[in-house]
Design a protein around this motif. Structure first.
Motif, mmCIF file in Angstrom:
data_model
loop_
_atom_site.group_PDB
_atom_site.id
_atom_site.type_symbol
_atom_site.label_atom_id
_atom_site.label_comp_id
_atom_site.label_asym_id
_atom_site.label_seq_id
_atom_site.Cartn_x
_atom_site.Cartn_y
_atom_site.Cartn_z
ATOM 1 N N LYS A 122 0.705 -1.140 0.102
ATOM 2 C CA LYS A 122 0.088 -0.225 0.033
ATOM 3 C C LYS A 122 0.868 1.284 0.037
ATOM 4 O O LYS A 122 0.411 2.341 0.545
ATOM 5 N N ILE A 123 1.939 1.402 -0.666
ATOM 6 C CA ILE A 123 2.790 2.513 -0.627
ATOM 7 C C ILE A 123 2.304 3.512 -1.679
ATOM 8 O O ILE A 123 3.001 4.834 -1.364
ATOM 9 N N ASP A 124 1.251 3.004 -2.313
ATOM 10 C CA ASP A 124 0.444 4.269 -3.187
ATOM 11 C C ASP A 124 -0.587 5.159 -2.323
ATOM 12 O O ASP A 124 -0.714 6.127 -2.743
ATOM 13 N N GLU A 129 8.114 9.693 2.391
ATOM 14 C CA GLU A 129 8.543 9.835 3.859
ATOM 15 C C GLU A 129 8.167 8.694 4.703
ATOM 16 O O GLU A 129 8.758 8.348 5.852
ATOM 17 N N ARG A 130 6.705 8.300 4.632
ATOM 18 C CA ARG A 130 6.226 7.603 5.418
ATOM 19 C C ARG A 130 6.768 6.230 4.996
ATOM 20 O O ARG A 130 6.872 5.356 6.072
ATOM 21 N N VAL A 131 6.987 5.759 3.946
ATOM 22 C CA VAL A 131 7.752 4.576 3.430
ATOM 23 C C VAL A 131 8.919 4.494 4.475
ATOM 24 O O VAL A 131 9.270 3.405 4.862
ATOM 25 N N GLU A 132 9.909 5.327 4.266
ATOM 26 C CA GLU A 132 11.160 5.333 4.800
ATOM 27 C C GLU A 132 10.999 5.331 6.345
ATOM 28 O O GLU A 132 11.535 4.703 7.020
ATOM 29 N N GLN A 133 10.095 5.910 7.184
ATOM 30 C CA GLN A 133 9.609 5.785 8.545
ATOM 31 C C GLN A 133 9.208 4.379 8.790
ATOM 32 O O GLN A 133 9.668 3.783 9.814
ATOM 33 N N VAL A 134 8.324 3.693 8.126
ATOM 34 C CA VAL A 134 7.919 2.538 8.454
ATOM 35 C C VAL A 134 8.984 1.587 8.104
ATOM 36 O O VAL A 134 8.911 0.222 8.801
ATOM 37 N N THR A 135 9.885 1.580 7.146
ATOM 38 C CA THR A 135 10.991 0.795 6.840
ATOM 39 C C THR A 135 11.879 0.802 8.347
ATOM 40 O O THR A 135 12.543 -0.314 8.661
ATOM 41 N N GLU A 136 12.118 1.837 8.895
ATOM 42 C CA GLU A 136 12.859 2.068 10.225
ATOM 43 C C GLU A 136 12.099 1.365 11.307
ATOM 44 O O GLU A 136 12.841 0.747 12.101
ATOM 45 N N GLU A 137 10.814 1.532 11.220
ATOM 46 C CA GLU A 137 9.901 1.001 12.241
ATOM 47 C C GLU A 137 10.090 -0.612 12.217
ATOM 48 O O GLU A 137 10.468 -1.364 13.207
ATOM 49 N N LEU A 138 10.125 -1.336 11.022
ATOM 50 C CA LEU A 138 10.368 -2.505 10.839
ATOM 51 C C LEU A 138 11.614 -3.073 11.190
ATOM 52 O O LEU A 138 11.784 -4.042 11.663
ATOM 53 N N GLN A 139 12.696 -2.509 10.691
ATOM 54 C CA GLN A 139 14.029 -2.864 11.101
ATOM 55 C C GLN A 139 14.116 -2.978 12.661
ATOM 56 O O GLN A 139 14.868 -3.947 13.224
ATOM 57 N N GLN A 140 13.494 -2.023 13.506
ATOM 58 C CA GLN A 140 13.561 -2.020 14.999
ATOM 59 C C GLN A 140 12.912 -3.226 15.442
ATOM 60 O O GLN A 140 13.254 -4.136 16.131
ATOM 61 N N PHE A 141 11.635 -3.584 14.678
ATOM 62 C CA PHE A 141 10.592 -4.562 15.130
ATOM 63 C C PHE A 141 11.399 -5.970 14.943
ATOM 64 O O PHE A 141 11.023 -6.641 15.818
ATOM 65 N N LEU A 142 12.033 -5.985 13.975
ATOM 66 C CA LEU A 142 12.574 -7.333 13.504
ATOM 67 C C LEU A 142 13.860 -7.916 13.872
ATOM 68 O O LEU A 142 14.197 -8.839 13.860
#
Length: 524
Positions: A122-124, A129-142
Motif C-alpha cells: 500500500k505504498i500508493d 517519507e512515510r515509507v522510509e519511516q515504516v522501514t525504520e520501524e520494521l527494522q527495529q521491530f524485526l
C-alpha cells in the motif's frame, strides 16, 4: 516457460500479517489466483479461511498459503502456517506494525519458520517519507528475530510499483529454502474437505512428511477409516505422487465427506494412533503477561488441529514468561501428531498466544514426575527425537522387551522401516547397538548390563556348587526374567567372546573345573 513445464518443488510459502494489510491482493498480483473463494469473504473483503495458490517463479513452481489476518481467526492462521517453509510477511505502509503483526511473528517463530521476506504494501497510499519511516520501524521491530536480515520490499499491489524488487527478493527466498525430505512416513493433516463428482471425498493440505502415490492405502485418523488414493492434485495439477511440503489434494472415495473435519490426518496404516497425552518441550513467549501455572487450561494447536487441553508442568511448578519447560499436555479428545511436530499454546480467554514448542512423543498415560529418573529420561528423550539416528538408538535402549525388531522401532520413531534399518546398521557399525539374533537388536549398554549379571550369577553358582558343570539355562532364563531370544542372544555373544562355555548342556565360565569338597573326595 509454460506452466505445464514448470518444475514442481516441495516448498510452500505462506503469507502472514495483520488484517487488511493486503495479503490476498498481493497473492492475486503474483499468481493471478483469487484465494478468497467464499461468498462472505468477498462481501466483507476479509479472508476467513485458508487460501491456496500455485506460484511459478521462472522454471520452478511452489505453493502459497494465504492466511487470515483477523484476531478471531488465529486458529486458522496457525493451521495454515504449520505447513509452510518460508513466509511473505506483509505490513501495510499506512498502518505499520499492528497487533496481529506481532502475534503472527511470534507464532511463526514458535512454529520453527526460519526463512522469509517482508512486503511493505500500500505504498500508493502514503508519501515516500512515510515509507522510509515504516522501514525504520520494521527494522527495529524485526531485530533479533529470524526476519532481522530479511529484505523489506516497498510495493503496491494496485499500481505495481516496487513489484520487480519484490519478485527478485522472492526468487532469492526460494533459493534459500531447502525442499523437505520425503523419506518419512506419509502424513497429511487435513486443512479442507469437499466432494467432487467422479472422485468422491477430496482432502487438501500440506503433507508434514513422506510421500504417497496413486493406489496407496491410507487411513483417516482418528476415525480409523481406510481408503486408497484414487487421484492426486499438486498445486492444482494432476500428479502421480505427492510429497511433503506440497499443497496437495487427495481423492479418497471410500471415505464419507461428512465424517472428515479439519484437524484429521491422512497417513499410512500401522504407524500412528490417536492419543490424549503428549510429552512436549514448551517455550513461553517473553512478552507473555503472566506465568503459566500447573493445570492451566489452554488451546493446543498442532498440525491443523485445535483442541482444548490441560498443561501439566514436569520440571517446575510455575513457568515464567520467556522460560522453557518440559510439559505434559492432556487434550480433551484424541488427536494425531508426530515427534518434532511444532505446537502452539493459546489462552482461551482473553485469547492470546502463550508460547509453543516441540512435540516429543505421545504417552499412554500421565508421567509421575516424582518417580526417580523421570526428568532425566524426559530430557534424554527430548534430545533424542531431534535426529533419526539418535531416536532409533534411544528406542532400542528403551525397548519394552529389552531388544526389538526394526519394524517395532519404526512404529516408535514414526520412521519407515528402510530408514530405521539403515540407522541400525550404522549404530551396529559404531558399536552402539548389537544384533543378537535374526532381525533382533539390543543396545550395547543393556547387553553389557545383562551379560555382566549373567556371568556374576554363573560365578556364584560355581562357588556354591563347584562339583556341578554349571547352572541350567532354563533356570537362569526364569530367574533373570528375560525373553528367550534375548537370553539366547546374550549367551551366544558371550560364547563368541570366549567368556562363556556350554558343558553338559549347562552354562559355565571357561576357566571353571568341576571339583568336590575335600571330605567328598576322601570318600573315594
Amino acid at each position: 516457460m509454460s506452466k505445464e513445464a514448470a518444475q514442481q518443488i516441495n516448498v510452500t510459502l505462506g503469507t502472514a500479517g495483520h488484517i487488511d494489510h493486503g495479503k490476498t491482493a498481493l497473492i492475486k498480483l503474483l499468481t493471478g489466483c483469487e484465494t478468497d473463494r467464499l461468498k462472505q469473504e468477498k462481501e466483507r473483503g476479509m479472508s476467513i479461511e485458508l487460501g491456496f495458490a500455485p506460484c511459478q517463479l521462472g522454471d520452478l513452481e511452489v505453493g502459497i498459503v494465504d492466511v487470515p489476518g483477523h484476531e478471531n481467526f488465529i486458529k486458522t492462521m496457525v493451521a495454515g502456517a504449520t505447513g509452510i517453509d518460508g513466509v511473505i510477511f506483509v505490513v501495510a505502509a499506512d498502518d505499520s506494525i499492528m497487533p496481529q503483526t506481532r502475534e503472527h511473528l511470534d507464532i511463526l517463530t514458535l512454529l520453527g519458520v526460519r526463512f522469509g521476506m517482508v512486503a511493505m504494501t500500500k505504498i500508493d497510499l502514503v508519501t515516500p517519507e512515510r515509507v522510509e519511516q515504516v522501514t525504520e520501524e520494521l527494522q527495529q521491530f524485526l531485530r533479533g528475530t529470524f526476519l532481522q536480515d530479511a529484505p523489506i520490499c516497498p510495493m503496491s499491489s494496485i499500481t505495481g510499483a516496487g513489484f520487480d524488487g519484490f519478485y527478485t527478493a522472492l526468487k532469492d527466498l526460494i533459493a534459500k529454502v531447502k525442499p523437505r525430505d520425503t523419506d518419512g512416513v506419509f502424513r497429511q493433516p487435513v486443512e479442507r474437505v469437499f466432494s467432487v463428482k467422479g472422485f468422491g471425498t477430496v482432502v487438501s493440505g500440506i503433507p508434514a512428511s513422506g510421500a504417497a502415490h496413486i493406489g496407496d492405502e491410507v487411513v483417516l485418523l482418528p476415525q480409523g477409516t481406510k481408503s486408497r488414493i484414487k487421484a492426486i492434485q499438486v498445486y492444482g495439477r494432476q500428479a502421480d505422487q505427492v510429497q511433503s511440503g506440497q499443497c496437495a489434494a487427495l481423492s479418497l472415495p471410500q471415505i464419507d465427506t461428512k465424517s472428515v473435519v479439519r484437524g484429521n490426518v491422512v497417513t499410512l496404516t500401522g504407524y500412528f494412533e490417536p492419543a490424549r497425552w503428549w510429552l512436549c518441550h514448551l517455550r513461553l513467549l517473553a512478552s507473555e503477561i503472566a506465568a503459566l501455572k500447573n493445570g492451566a487450561q489452554v488451546k493446543f494447536h498442532t498440525g491443523t488441529s485445535e483442541v482444548s487441553a490441560t498443561v501439566y508442568l514436569l520440571d517446575c511448578d510455575i513457568a515464567q514468561p520467556g522460560q522453557s519447560a518440559y510439559v505434559q499436555i492432556r487434550t480433551d479428545h484424541p488427536i494425531i501428531a508426530g515427534p518434532t511436530d511444532h505446537f502452539i499454546l493459546r489462552c482461551p480467554s482473553p485469547a492470546r498466544t502463550l508460547g509453543g514448542g516441540l512435540v516429543v512423543e505421545s504417552l499412554q498415560r500421565r508421567i509421575k514426575r516424582s518417580k526417580p529418573g523421570v526428568l532425566e529420561d524426559v530430557a534424554a528423550r527430548t534430545q533424542a527425537v531431534i535426529k533419526p539416528l539418535s531416536f532409533v538408538e534411544y528406542a532400542v535402549a528403551q525397548a519394552p522387551d529389552i531388544a526389538a525388531k526394526a519394524n517395532e522401532i519404526a512404529i516408535r520413531t514414526k520412521l519407515p522401516v528402510a530408514r530405521v534399518t539403515a540407522c541400525l546398521e550404522m549404530l551396529v557399525g559404531q558399536g552402539r547397538v548389537l544384533q543378537i539374533g535374526t532381525g533382533l537388536y539390543m543396545h550395547q549398554d543393556i547387553w553389557t548390563r545383562i551379560a555382566t549379571d549373567l556371568l556374576e550369577r554363573i560365578a556364584r553358582f560355581h562357588q556354591e556348587q563347584p562339583g556341578s558343570p554349571g547352572p541350567e539355562r532354563e533356570k537362569l532364563l526364569i530367574e533373570m526374567g528375560l525373553k528367550k531370544p534375548v537370553f539366547d542372544g546374550v549367551v551366544a555373544g558371550l560364547q563368541t567372546q570366549d567368556k562363556l562355555a556350554i558343558r553338559k548342556g549347562r552354562l559355565a565360565l571357561p576357566n571353571h573345573t568341576e571339583s568336590f569338597a575335600p571330605q567328598v573326595q576322601n570318600l573315594g
